[in-house]
Write a protein that holds these residues in place. Sequence first.
Motif, short mmCIF file in Angstrom:
data_model
loop_
_atom_site.label_atom_id
_atom_site.label_comp_id
_atom_site.label_asym_id
_atom_site.label_seq_id
_atom_site.Cartn_x
_atom_site.Cartn_y
_atom_site.Cartn_z
N HIS A 82 0.78 -1.14 0.01
CA HIS A 82 0.04 0.11 0.11
C HIS A 82 0.92 1.25 0.15
O HIS A 82 2.23 1.18 0.39
N PHE A 83 0.22 2.21 -0.26
CA PHE A 83 0.91 3.75 -0.31
C PHE A 83 1.84 3.83 0.62
O PHE A 83 2.97 4.58 0.55
N GLU A 84 1.30 3.94 2.01
CA GLU A 84 2.06 4.31 3.33
C GLU A 84 3.47 3.62 3.28
O GLU A 84 4.41 4.11 3.50
N ARG A 85 3.25 2.33 3.31
CA ARG A 85 4.50 1.42 3.41
C ARG A 85 5.44 1.76 2.35
O ARG A 85 6.76 1.98 2.49
N ALA A 86 4.96 1.96 0.97
CA ALA A 86 5.79 2.07 -0.14
C ALA A 86 6.50 3.48 0.09
O ALA A 86 7.53 3.64 -0.25
N TYR A 87 5.78 4.41 0.74
CA TYR A 87 6.37 5.98 0.95
C TYR A 87 7.57 5.72 1.93
O TYR A 87 8.64 6.15 1.66
N GLU A 88 7.30 4.67 3.01
CA GLU A 88 8.17 4.58 3.93
C GLU A 88 9.51 3.94 3.24
O GLU A 88 10.68 4.35 3.63
N GLN A 89 9.39 2.71 2.62
CA GLN A 89 10.54 2.27 1.76
C GLN A 89 11.27 3.29 1.02
O GLN A 89 12.50 3.08 1.13
N LEU A 90 10.59 4.02 0.18
CA LEU A 90 11.52 4.85 -0.73
C LEU A 90 12.13 6.04 -0.09
O LEU A 90 13.29 6.32 -0.29
N ALA A 91 11.65 6.43 1.11
CA ALA A 91 12.30 7.38 1.85
C ALA A 91 13.25 6.86 2.60
O ALA A 91 14.57 7.71 2.51
N PHE A 92 13.47 5.68 3.03
CA PHE A 92 14.36 4.68 3.43
C PHE A 92 15.60 4.71 2.53
O PHE A 92 16.76 4.89 2.82
N GLU A 140 3.00 5.20 -10.53
CA GLU A 140 2.97 3.81 -11.07
C GLU A 140 2.39 2.90 -9.99
O GLU A 140 2.42 1.65 -10.18
N THR A 141 2.01 3.18 -8.82
CA THR A 141 1.53 2.25 -7.81
C THR A 141 2.32 0.83 -7.49
O THR A 141 1.78 -0.10 -8.13
N PRO A 142 3.55 0.96 -7.44
CA PRO A 142 4.39 -0.25 -7.38
C PRO A 142 4.25 -1.02 -5.96
O PRO A 142 5.28 -1.68 -5.42
N TYR A 143 3.12 -1.33 -5.92
CA TYR A 143 2.77 -1.80 -4.29
C TYR A 143 2.95 -3.50 -4.19
O TYR A 143 3.22 -3.94 -3.26
N ASP A 144 3.05 -4.05 -5.50
CA ASP A 144 3.38 -5.45 -5.52
C ASP A 144 4.80 -5.78 -5.83
O ASP A 144 5.27 -6.61 -6.21
N CYS A 145 5.80 -4.48 -5.74
CA CYS A 145 6.96 -4.81 -6.14
C CYS A 145 8.09 -4.71 -4.75
O CYS A 145 7.93 -3.55 -4.01
N ALA A 146 8.98 -5.60 -4.58
CA ALA A 146 10.01 -5.37 -3.51
C ALA A 146 10.89 -3.96 -3.81
O ALA A 146 11.33 -3.83 -4.97
N GLY A 147 10.98 -3.39 -2.65
CA GLY A 147 11.57 -1.98 -2.74
C GLY A 147 10.51 -1.00 -3.41
O GLY A 147 11.16 0.35 -3.42
N SER A 148 9.23 -1.02 -3.78
CA SER A 148 8.49 0.05 -4.12
C SER A 148 8.62 0.52 -5.35
O SER A 148 8.78 1.84 -5.45
N PHE A 149 9.37 -0.16 -6.28
CA PHE A 149 9.54 0.46 -7.61
C PHE A 149 9.59 -0.41 -8.78
O PHE A 149 9.80 -1.46 -8.55
N LYS A 150 9.19 0.00 -10.00
CA LYS A 150 9.42 -0.77 -11.13
C LYS A 150 10.44 -0.28 -12.21
O LYS A 150 10.37 0.95 -12.71
N SER A 151 11.57 -0.95 -12.11
CA SER A 151 12.97 -0.42 -12.66
C SER A 151 12.59 -0.33 -14.27
O SER A 151 12.98 0.53 -15.03
#
Length: 198
Positions: A82-92, A140-151
């Motif tokens: 989901h968005f919140e966890r993805a935001y945390e990951q990318l900020a990290f 991109e809503t990459p919520y099914d991707c480890a690390g929260s992104f689609k290369s």
Amino acid sequence: MKLILASTSLYRKTLLAKLCIPFSTSAPEVDETPIIDESPGHLVARLSLAKAQNVAAHQLGVVIGSDQIACVEGVILGKPGHFERAYEQLAFLSGKTVTFYTGLTVCDALSGKSETIVETFDVTFKSLSTKQITRYLELETPYDCAGSFKSEGLGICLFSRLNGRDPNTLVGLPLIALMELLTKFNIDVFDYMQTTNE
């Protein structure tokens, strides 16, 4: 040759289809729980082998198993969901380098022979602003991707550097290594390639 991809991942299926060779897919039934103190490389090697062997136990053919994790500063990154966890990951991840470990196994169901390798690929992130992270996730809503992104998509805008021999590794199926492993089973993919109009 009957080639079976031991995965129902749309990403891996799309990658394998790039080789223009016929294959089927089958979902492996494997417990993916890490062993205590297991290294990232050992984990993905063990799971890729387990997935290939699980499918090979039920279907005859040459089976491809793959497993991937992303790791930074000793932390394994999962799929955010989901968005919140993805935001945390990318900020990290902002300003850091992530190492992707991809285990790849080819297993011949008839002979029981298997070969496993581990490919790594490093991704260094730019220093990302709140606005950049938010906008990227909205688009991109990459919520099914480890690390929260689609290369393979807009995720490329998040990076400052990529380091590895095969960019397909980032998506989950290192095709260069796969072709090398298949040759150990006397399979030359060029013998099986088909154009779309064949």
